[in-house]
Design a protein around this motif. Sequence first.
Motif, mmCIF file in Angstrom:
data_model
loop_
_atom_site.group_PDB
_atom_site.id
_atom_site.type_symbol
_atom_site.label_atom_id
_atom_site.label_comp_id
_atom_site.label_asym_id
_atom_site.label_seq_id
_atom_site.Cartn_x
_atom_site.Cartn_y
_atom_site.Cartn_z
ATOM 1 N N LYS A 116 -16.668 32.049 25.596
ATOM 2 C CA LYS A 116 -16.887 30.873 24.767
ATOM 3 C C LYS A 116 -15.891 29.775 25.115
ATOM 4 C CE LYS A 116 -18.878 33.141 20.706
ATOM 5 N NZ LYS A 116 -18.703 33.411 19.257
ATOM 6 N N ARG A 117 -16.347 28.544 24.955
ATOM 7 C CA ARG A 117 -15.478 27.394 25.145
ATOM 8 C C ARG A 117 -14.688 27.151 23.855
ATOM 9 N NH1 ARG A 117 -15.399 22.341 28.043
ATOM 10 N NH2 ARG A 117 -14.682 20.642 26.707
ATOM 11 N N PRO A 118 -13.356 27.169 23.914
ATOM 12 C CA PRO A 118 -12.566 26.908 22.702
ATOM 13 C C PRO A 118 -12.802 25.492 22.170
ATOM 14 C CG PRO A 118 -11.227 27.912 24.413
ATOM 15 C CD PRO A 118 -12.519 27.527 25.043
ATOM 16 N N LYS A 119 -12.439 25.275 20.926
ATOM 17 C CA LYS A 119 -12.627 23.962 20.309
ATOM 18 C C LYS A 119 -11.315 23.348 19.803
ATOM 19 C CE LYS A 119 -17.362 24.966 18.868
ATOM 20 N NZ LYS A 119 -18.294 25.187 17.738
ATOM 21 N N THR A 120 -10.263 24.148 19.775
ATOM 22 C CA THR A 120 -8.977 23.689 19.247
ATOM 23 C C THR A 120 -8.128 23.088 20.360
ATOM 24 O OG1 THR A 120 -9.031 25.498 17.658
ATOM 25 C CG2 THR A 120 -6.922 24.415 17.976
ATOM 26 N N TRP A 121 -7.491 21.946 20.067
ATOM 27 C CA TRP A 121 -6.629 21.294 21.045
ATOM 28 C C TRP A 121 -5.165 21.515 20.692
ATOM 29 C CZ3 TRP A 121 -8.326 19.315 25.525
ATOM 30 C CH2 TRP A 121 -9.718 19.101 25.628
ATOM 31 N N LEU A 122 -4.356 21.722 21.724
ATOM 32 C CA LEU A 122 -2.944 22.043 21.552
ATOM 33 C C LEU A 122 -2.071 20.962 22.202
ATOM 34 C CD1 LEU A 122 -3.367 25.785 22.600
ATOM 35 C CD2 LEU A 122 -3.196 24.923 20.257
ATOM 36 N N LYS A 153 8.493 27.462 22.402
ATOM 37 C CA LYS A 153 8.274 27.546 23.847
ATOM 38 C C LYS A 153 6.800 27.629 24.203
ATOM 39 C CE LYS A 153 12.556 30.171 24.217
ATOM 40 N NZ LYS A 153 13.120 31.510 24.421
ATOM 41 N N THR A 154 5.965 27.880 23.227
ATOM 42 C CA THR A 154 4.538 28.053 23.488
ATOM 43 C C THR A 154 3.759 26.874 22.908
ATOM 44 O OG1 THR A 154 2.723 29.650 23.317
ATOM 45 C CG2 THR A 154 4.115 29.391 21.371
ATOM 46 N N MET A 155 2.637 26.518 23.536
ATOM 47 C CA MET A 155 1.839 25.382 23.046
ATOM 48 C C MET A 155 1.355 25.641 21.614
ATOM 49 S SD MET A 155 -1.487 25.905 25.540
ATOM 50 C CE MET A 155 -0.601 25.843 27.082
ATOM 51 N N GLU A 156 1.255 24.569 20.835
ATOM 52 C CA GLU A 156 0.906 24.675 19.417
ATOM 53 C C GLU A 156 -0.086 23.589 19.027
ATOM 54 O OE1 GLU A 156 1.882 26.982 17.368
ATOM 55 O OE2 GLU A 156 3.728 27.829 18.203
ATOM 56 N N LYS A 157 -0.720 23.768 17.874
ATOM 57 C CA LYS A 157 -1.562 22.715 17.300
ATOM 58 C C LYS A 157 -0.664 21.627 16.714
ATOM 59 C CE LYS A 157 -4.931 26.136 15.687
ATOM 60 N NZ LYS A 157 -5.475 26.772 14.475
ATOM 61 N N GLU A 158 -1.157 20.386 16.721
ATOM 62 C CA GLU A 158 -0.429 19.298 16.060
ATOM 63 C C GLU A 158 -0.140 19.672 14.605
ATOM 64 O OE1 GLU A 158 -2.433 15.537 16.337
ATOM 65 O OE2 GLU A 158 -2.346 15.490 18.528
ATOM 66 N N TRP A 159 -1.144 20.245 13.923
ATOM 67 C CA TRP A 159 -1.016 20.608 12.509
ATOM 68 C C TRP A 159 0.169 21.543 12.290
ATOM 69 C CZ3 TRP A 159 -0.761 24.926 9.542
ATOM 70 C CH2 TRP A 159 -1.010 24.790 8.165
ATOM 71 N N THR A 160 0.311 22.530 13.192
ATOM 72 C CA THR A 160 1.395 23.511 13.059
ATOM 73 C C THR A 160 2.758 22.839 13.170
ATOM 74 O OG1 THR A 160 -0.032 25.199 14.031
ATOM 75 C CG2 THR A 160 2.329 25.671 13.999
ATOM 76 N N LEU A 199 -3.963 13.761 19.833
ATOM 77 C CA LEU A 199 -5.416 13.724 19.621
ATOM 78 C C LEU A 199 -5.920 12.322 19.301
ATOM 79 C CD1 LEU A 199 -5.996 17.036 17.641
ATOM 80 C CD2 LEU A 199 -7.055 16.408 19.821
ATOM 81 N N HIS A 200 -5.153 11.578 18.514
ATOM 82 C CA HIS A 200 -5.583 10.232 18.105
ATOM 83 C C HIS A 200 -5.786 9.310 19.307
ATOM 84 C CE1 HIS A 200 -6.174 6.923 15.314
ATOM 85 N NE2 HIS A 200 -5.367 6.197 16.071
ATOM 86 N N ASP A 201 -5.033 9.541 20.386
ATOM 87 C CA ASP A 201 -5.174 8.704 21.591
ATOM 88 C C ASP A 201 -6.568 8.807 22.202
ATOM 89 O OD1 ASP A 201 -2.506 7.818 21.504
ATOM 90 O OD2 ASP A 201 -1.808 9.590 22.589
ATOM 91 N N ALA A 235 -5.600 28.356 26.675
ATOM 92 C CA ALA A 235 -4.403 27.721 27.235
ATOM 93 C C ALA A 235 -4.718 26.410 27.950
ATOM 94 C CB ALA A 235 -3.703 28.690 28.188
ATOM 95 N N THR A 236 -5.949 26.266 28.435
ATOM 96 C CA THR A 236 -6.314 25.015 29.127
ATOM 97 C C THR A 236 -6.566 23.869 28.144
ATOM 98 O OG1 THR A 236 -8.725 25.380 29.183
ATOM 99 C CG2 THR A 236 -7.418 26.348 30.976
ATOM 100 N N PHE A 237 -6.704 24.205 26.853
ATOM 101 C CA PHE A 237 -6.985 23.179 25.847
ATOM 102 C C PHE A 237 -5.701 22.571 25.289
ATOM 103 C CE2 PHE A 237 -11.250 24.432 26.312
ATOM 104 C CZ PHE A 237 -12.049 23.479 25.696
ATOM 105 N N THR A 238 -4.821 22.189 26.202
ATOM 106 C CA THR A 238 -3.626 21.446 25.829
ATOM 107 C C THR A 238 -3.770 20.026 26.363
ATOM 108 O OG1 THR A 238 -1.254 21.183 26.227
ATOM 109 C CG2 THR A 238 -2.468 22.469 27.845
ATOM 110 N N LEU A 239 -3.309 19.061 25.594
ATOM 111 C CA LEU A 239 -3.447 17.660 26.004
ATOM 112 C C LEU A 239 -2.581 17.329 27.217
ATOM 113 C CD1 LEU A 239 -3.687 15.821 22.555
ATOM 114 C CD2 LEU A 239 -5.530 16.514 24.084
ATOM 115 N N THR A 240 -1.685 18.250 27.608
ATOM 116 C CA THR A 240 -0.921 18.038 28.839
ATOM 117 C C THR A 240 -1.732 18.425 30.078
ATOM 118 O OG1 THR A 240 0.105 20.217 28.531
ATOM 119 C CG2 THR A 240 1.347 18.294 27.768
ATOM 120 N N ASN A 241 -2.958 18.921 29.882
ATOM 121 C CA ASN A 241 -3.871 19.291 30.971
ATOM 122 C C ASN A 241 -5.105 18.383 30.978
ATOM 123 O OD1 ASN A 241 -5.085 21.032 33.038
ATOM 124 N ND2 ASN A 241 -6.294 21.977 31.412
#
Length: 276
Positions: A85-91, A103-110, A129-131, A157-163
């Motif tokens: 499945k394709r994830p839907k959450t962005w980190l 040290k690990t990627m996180e949600k903005e909310w967290t 995300l707002h960008d 792990a690919t669903f990070t805005l740094t990617n």
Amino acid sequence: MLWLLLLQVLASCLWPGHSEVVTSFETTCPQFFFRETPPNEALEPQKPAWICQRYQNQYYFATLYDRKMRIPVYSAYIYQPGPGKRPKTWLVEPQLMGPTYPKTMEKEWTLINRYNVSLEKLSQSQAILHDYKNLTGLNRGHLNPNGHHDDYSSRMATFTLTNIVPQDEKLNGGAWNNYEQQTMIRRTQGCSTTYVIVGAVPGNNYIAKGRVNKPSHLWSAACCVVDNNDIRAWAVIAENDKNQVQLLTLGELEDMLTELYGRGEVSLFDSDCPRE
């Protein structure tokens, strides 16, 4: 006082091996590069960050991030496609704000709710995300695509805005997707391990009121090991306003990137990877 000094020395020794924003890929996550050799310095931006992309205490790929442009320069990974499945959450990447953050990627909310980080502070170090809201003709384009990974954690792990970069919508869903999903399958037939580096050339346009650069080009290069005596390579490049992908040799791509970046001769892989 001596105890404090020893503690600082110990911390500095331990730090590079256990952090996510690191000083060098050679020492922390070299496994994502052919012969453990990252691209040379010709791709380095003015304000670089080396990220060993870590999710749930495991490294999944490496990203050279441009803090000024707020986009990745490149992401490097090992090609291991599989169903899922394709994830839907962005980190996002906490340690771009500083070494005291997770040290690990996180949600903005967290980060906002558990670590008392303001969105303003987070936005100073990276894209948020707002960008990427209310884009016209562009969407969030993965450099390291989730479909090139074989389980949920590696896809997540690919669903990070740094990617992610602002990518032309038609290109992302059209010719670039065809390359990722079809050409790569054909080209990797017989390969035991395929090392991939996907990058973005900064352009002259921006989104989010000048905060995030829109790349002028996207490119990808692969070095595939069939056996010790057989190593193959190929590459592609695409202008980020046209639905076209140009297939190249590795040497041709390196020559083009040398011109486009203008920071010296580009080398993407160890010299054993064929340029012709």
